[in-house]
Design an enzyme around this catalytic site. Structure first.
Site, mmCIF file in Angstrom:
data_model
loop_
_atom_site.group_PDB
_atom_site.id
_atom_site.type_symbol
_atom_site.label_atom_id
_atom_site.label_comp_id
_atom_site.label_asym_id
_atom_site.label_seq_id
_atom_site.Cartn_x
_atom_site.Cartn_y
_atom_site.Cartn_z
ATOM 1 N N GLY A 71 91.994 10.570 -38.208
ATOM 2 C CA GLY A 71 92.506 9.537 -37.317
ATOM 3 C C GLY A 71 92.928 10.087 -35.970
ATOM 4 N N GLY A 72 92.813 9.241 -34.935
ATOM 5 C CA GLY A 72 93.234 9.623 -33.601
ATOM 6 C C GLY A 72 92.166 9.324 -32.573
ATOM 7 C CB SER A 118 87.596 19.149 -31.272
ATOM 8 O OG SER A 118 86.618 19.080 -30.261
ATOM 9 C CG HIS A 177 86.113 19.319 -26.664
ATOM 10 N ND1 HIS A 177 85.294 19.693 -25.622
ATOM 11 C CD2 HIS A 177 85.418 18.399 -27.382
ATOM 12 C CE1 HIS A 177 84.153 19.008 -25.687
ATOM 13 N NE2 HIS A 177 84.210 18.229 -26.753
ATOM 14 C CE1 TYR A 222 89.671 14.574 -29.564
ATOM 15 C CE2 TYR A 222 88.157 16.243 -28.730
ATOM 16 C CZ TYR A 222 88.591 15.409 -29.756
ATOM 17 O OH TYR A 222 87.946 15.446 -30.971
ATOM 18 C CB SER A 254 78.446 17.059 -31.571
ATOM 19 O OG SER A 254 77.383 17.981 -31.627
ATOM 20 N NE ARG A 270 79.047 21.341 -25.179
ATOM 21 C CZ ARG A 270 79.907 20.720 -25.962
ATOM 22 N NH1 ARG A 270 79.675 19.462 -26.332
ATOM 23 N NH2 ARG A 270 80.999 21.331 -26.382
#
Length: 259
Positions: A68-69, A107, A109, A132, A161, A170
């Site tokens: 979640g988020g 992630s 990121h 994020y 991903s 990518r």
């Protein structure tokens, strides 16, 4: 066995649900928008930021998969409230309910400003590329805290991903196929006493720059490779920061603007 999935109406959860079904396993689904339940699924409506909703959701649960988020860049206030405070709310509810294991969706990121190298270790220290990414680095730290304080098994999956097909050029490096996602999350659910771990969530792609050693130590075996889609994916090769850093083009997008 009962497994709680937060963010159960989202993209990753939708791909995972049929792949995590097992005899004797009940999936309990939580989201602000209730997904349609299949056999051996329970549905709850609520937010990960609501302590009362999370207390109910974590009751009689053997493991939590926290998906979640906000899944993309958002305002700082929204990112903190939903991604960071929401994760702390989930972990606190799980700890109070005696849930022994939590799997956190992190992630790439979180380390978006790490330079692209071969076999980037999964436990590379954070270098986030966005608000994020900061939130994902923070949830990894929260997972570490709850493991160290309370002995909870926590596995953080730095997802590249996860879609049916790689999202662009990518994605030929970052892709986690839905079937491999099922295999990875299953390994994280069932590996005996993992403690605290950070692993990459990617397939064994020909163009992969992420280490799979940490995930394979939990029993994960990738059977997919994004390269099978390479001929169908067109577009210019990344240049500049998009080619230099793990976060690709996200290292230059405006901060705090929802996308």
């Amino acid at each position: 066995m009962r497994v709680l999935l937060t963010g159960a109406a989202g993209g990753v959860a939708t791909l995972l649900r049929p792949r995590l079904r097992r005899d004797g396993r009940v999936l309990r689904l939580l989201d602000v928008t209730a997904p349609q339940a299949l056999a051996e699924e329970e549905v709850l409506t609520g937010s990960v930021t609501d302590p009362e909703a999370m207390a109910v959701a974590c009751h009689d649960v053997d493991a939590v998969i926290h998906l979640g988020g906000h899944s993309r860049e958002n305002s700082w206030a929204e990112t903190v409230e939903v991604n960071i405070t929401g994760t702390q709310t989930v972990l606190e509810a799980a700890q109070k309910a005696g849930v022994p294991r939590v799997i956190l969706a992190s992630s790439n990121h979180a380390v978006g400003f790490r330079e692209v190298t071969e076999e980037l270790p999964a436990e590379s220290t954070p270098r986030p590329d966005t608000f994020y990414g900061v939130s994902k680095a923070a949830i990894e730290a929260l997972g570490s805290l709850y493991h160290s304080r309370f002995g909870m098994d926590v596995v953080c999956i730095r997802i590249g991903s996860c879609f049916e097909r790689p999202p662009g050029v990518r994605g030929l490096a970052t892709w986690l196929s839905p079937d491999d996602a099922g295999r990875l999350f299953e390994a994280c659910l069932t590996f005996p006493s993992p403690g605290y771990r950070v692993v990459w969530g990617v397939s064994d792609n020909t163009r992969r720059v992420y280490s799979l050693a940490e995930a394979e130590a939990l029993g994960y075996r990738s059977l997919d490779d994004a390269e099978k889609f390479a001929a169908e994916i067109t577009g210019p090769a990344p240049t500049g920061a998009a080619a230099k850093y793990v976060g690709g083009p996200f290292t230059t997008t405006p901060l705090g603007i929802p996308n």
